[in-house]
Motif scaffolding. Structure first.
Motif, PDB file in Angstrom:
ATOM      1  N   PRO A 148      16.332 -14.321   7.819  1.00 27.57           N
ATOM      2  CA  PRO A 148      14.892 -14.100   7.630  1.00 27.57           C
ATOM      3  C   PRO A 148      14.532 -13.951   6.144  1.00 27.57           C
ATOM      4  CG  PRO A 148      15.782 -12.630   9.310  1.00 27.57           C
ATOM      5  CD  PRO A 148      16.944 -13.239   8.613  1.00 27.57           C
ATOM      6  N   VAL A 149      13.353 -14.374   5.790  1.00 23.02           N
ATOM      7  CA  VAL A 149      12.921 -14.375   4.399  1.00 23.02           C
ATOM      8  C   VAL A 149      12.653 -12.945   3.902  1.00 23.02           C
ATOM      9  CG1 VAL A 149      10.470 -14.606   4.964  1.00 23.02           C
ATOM     10  CG2 VAL A 149      11.320 -15.513   2.789  1.00 23.02           C
ATOM     11  N   GLY A 150      12.912 -12.703   2.617  1.00 18.45           N
ATOM     12  CA  GLY A 150      12.524 -11.442   1.987  1.00 18.45           C
ATOM     13  C   GLY A 150      13.641 -10.437   1.823  1.00 18.45           C
ATOM     14  N   LEU A 151      13.369  -9.416   1.012  1.00 17.57           N
ATOM     15  CA  LEU A 151      14.286  -8.300   0.804  1.00 17.57           C
ATOM     16  C   LEU A 151      13.999  -7.202   1.816  1.00 17.57           C
ATOM     17  CD1 LEU A 151      14.195  -7.940  -3.103  1.00 17.57           C
ATOM     18  CD2 LEU A 151      15.836  -9.229  -1.712  1.00 17.57           C
ATOM     19  N   GLU A 152      15.008  -6.421   2.112  1.00 17.81           N
ATOM     20  CA  GLU A 152      14.844  -5.321   3.061  1.00 17.81           C
ATOM     21  C   GLU A 152      14.248  -4.110   2.356  1.00 17.81           C
ATOM     22  OE1 GLU A 152      17.413  -2.789   6.392  1.00 17.81           O
ATOM     23  OE2 GLU A 152      18.440  -4.012   4.899  1.00 17.81           O
ATOM     24  N   ILE A 153      12.932  -3.979   2.466  1.00 20.42           N
ATOM     25  CA  ILE A 153      12.242  -2.848   1.831  1.00 20.42           C
ATOM     26  C   ILE A 153      11.370  -2.097   2.842  1.00 20.42           C
ATOM     27  CG2 ILE A 153      12.247  -3.892  -0.480  1.00 20.42           C
ATOM     28  CD1 ILE A 153       9.304  -4.661   0.002  1.00 20.42           C
ATOM     29  N   GLY A 154      11.588  -2.368   4.108  1.00 22.25           N
ATOM     30  CA  GLY A 154      10.779  -1.709   5.132  1.00 22.25           C
ATOM     31  C   GLY A 154       9.398  -2.302   5.263  1.00 22.25           C
ATOM     32  N   ALA A 155       9.242  -3.591   4.939  1.00 26.44           N
ATOM     33  CA  ALA A 155       7.933  -4.236   4.972  1.00 26.44           C
ATOM     34  C   ALA A 155       7.428  -4.404   6.398  1.00 26.44           C
ATOM     35  CB  ALA A 155       8.014  -5.594   4.276  1.00 26.44           C
ATOM     36  N   GLU A 156       6.160  -4.066   6.616  1.00 23.42           N
ATOM     37  CA  GLU A 156       5.537  -4.208   7.930  1.00 23.42           C
ATOM     38  C   GLU A 156       4.238  -5.006   7.854  1.00 23.42           C
ATOM     39  OE1 GLU A 156       6.801  -3.376  10.744  1.00 23.42           O
ATOM     40  OE2 GLU A 156       8.488  -2.125  10.122  1.00 23.42           O
ATOM     41  N   THR A 157       3.377  -4.673   6.923  1.00 20.19           N
ATOM     42  CA  THR A 157       2.089  -5.355   6.805  1.00 20.19           C
ATOM     43  C   THR A 157       2.265  -6.692   6.085  1.00 20.19           C
ATOM     44  OG1 THR A 157       1.534  -4.404   4.648  1.00 20.19           O
ATOM     45  CG2 THR A 157       0.993  -3.096   6.605  1.00 20.19           C
TER      46      THR A 157
END
Length: 384
Positions: free
Chosen positions: A331-340
């Motif tokens: 999955p795309v992106g870094l693991e920073i707890g993104a939700e919105t």
């Protein structure tokens, strides 16, 4: 819009009104500093500032130095030592612990090769450029300043450069472009010593968003704040239109198999597949495989979706190379707890930045050494 674009735009405005101005450039940093070599600000004769050479700590004194140099109409080199906690000129207890060299260059509108005229060619071109700036740490000596712009094809330079200097700049500029990093060198010609900073200016990152959903709207806005060039492509004119994607964002309505027909790919071109349509994303992914120039392909969605894509490609006899697997982020992106959507956009852009800069995106507090590699700022000695 990137900072240099803003500075050149302001320069052209001041030129049209015949308002005097001066360009300040950080040409070398030893130790720690908020901005690195290549940071610039433009100061007009009324004291208005465009751009920045620090986080705000140097601008006050730099404004005074700029206006003085503008009045004298001569290039000047100024040293700021932020390691001195008692320096009342810079500001109290900054703790930056760096020595910063700033070059001030008054801009002569009659000179077609003044620094901002040369830099205008940089922002207009869509290729990597090497910017040569010559200065002398002996401040009372002549400060030649910004003298040459080169890419792999053409050269723009000031008139009457000494032949030995021009030759050295051309040679070193070629190395900068080939090695994809800036350099500093010290050149000795008999008893004369000159210091040179050759800056590598890359064209803006090109972010191609495949899919024009609401999340793509937010990601496009965030990327434009970084000065990236954004293109949105989607097969739905109800979604892919300039009413939904404002600003400088390019919008293309195309079938998935036509995605690349109007997109020029280079090593700064990154793709994010986010159409929320499995077959659309898969079709575009097929087009991107084997394109060596592309540094980054992100795929929105769960790992299960990506594995399904790989299985389907294999079933069609398409083998995904190791190079392609390394550049695909799913999955795309870094693991920073993104939700919105905005948080997800932040996660995606941070990952793209880390890939382009070849960084591991770990917290800075985990670094045992300085944030910036000190070796990059060391002067290489060459003799002519």
């Amino acid at each position: 819009m990137r900072e240099l674009d803003v500075i050149i735009s302001k320069y052209l405005e001041l030129k049209s009104k015949d308002i005097g101005c001066i360009l300040a450039t950080v040409v070398h940093v030893e130790g720690s500093s908020y901005r690195r070599a290549g940071a610039r600000m433009l100061v007009d004769e009324f004291g208005n500032i465009t751009g920045a050479i620090s986080g705000g700590c140097l601008e006050g004194d730099a404004l005074k130095k700029a206006l003085f140099a503008l009045d004298r109409q001569e290039n000047r080199l100024v040293t700021y030592d932020t390691s001195d906690e008692d320096d009342a000129v810079i500001g109290a207890q900054l703790g930056c612990n760096g020595i910063i060299q700033v070059l001030f260059e008054p801009l002569d509108y009659t000179d077609k090769y003044n620094p901002c005229e040369l830099l205008e060619t940089v922002v207009k071109n869509d290729t990597a450029q090497a910017i040569s700036i010559v200065f002398d740490l002996e401040k009372h000596n002549e400060q030649l300043g910004t003298v040459m712009i080169t890419d792999k094809v053409q050269v723009q330079k000031k008139d009457n450069l000494p032949p030995h200097l021009e030759s050295a700049l051309l040679f070193q500029s070629k190395k900068v472009l080939e090695q994809d990093r800036p350099c500093f060198f010290e050149m000795e010609t008999g008893e004369i010593k000159q210091h040179i900073f050759i800056e590598l200016h890359q064209p803006p990152v090109k972010l191609i968003l495949v899919g024009a959903g609401n999340d793509a709207q937010i990601l496009a806005q965030q990327a434009e704040l970084l000065g990236w060039k954004v293109t949105v492509t989607d097969g739905r004119p109800t979604h892919a239109n300039k009413q939904r994607f404002t600003g400088a964002c390019q919008v293309i309505v195309a079938k998935p198999e036509e995605t690349l027909e109007n997109i020029k790919i280079d090593k700064q071109t990154c793709f994010v597949l986010m159409s929320h349509n499995y077959n659309y994303d898969l079709c575009v992914l097929k087009l991107l495989l084997g394109k060596q120039e592309i540094p980054y392909i992100g795929i929105l969605g769960p790992l299960k979706k990506y594995n399904q894509m790989l299985n389907e490609l294999a079933g069609q006899g398409l083998e995904v190379s190791k190079d392609d697997l390394n550049k695909i982020h799913a999955p795309v992106g870094l693991e920073i707890g993104a939700e919105t959507p905005a948080e997800i956009g932040l996660s995606v852009l941070a990952e793209i930045q880390s890939v382009l800069k070849n960084k591991n995106a770990r917290p800075l507090k985990q670094k045992t050494g300085p944030i910036h590699d000190k070796k990059e700022n060391q002067f290489q000695k060459i003799s002519i």
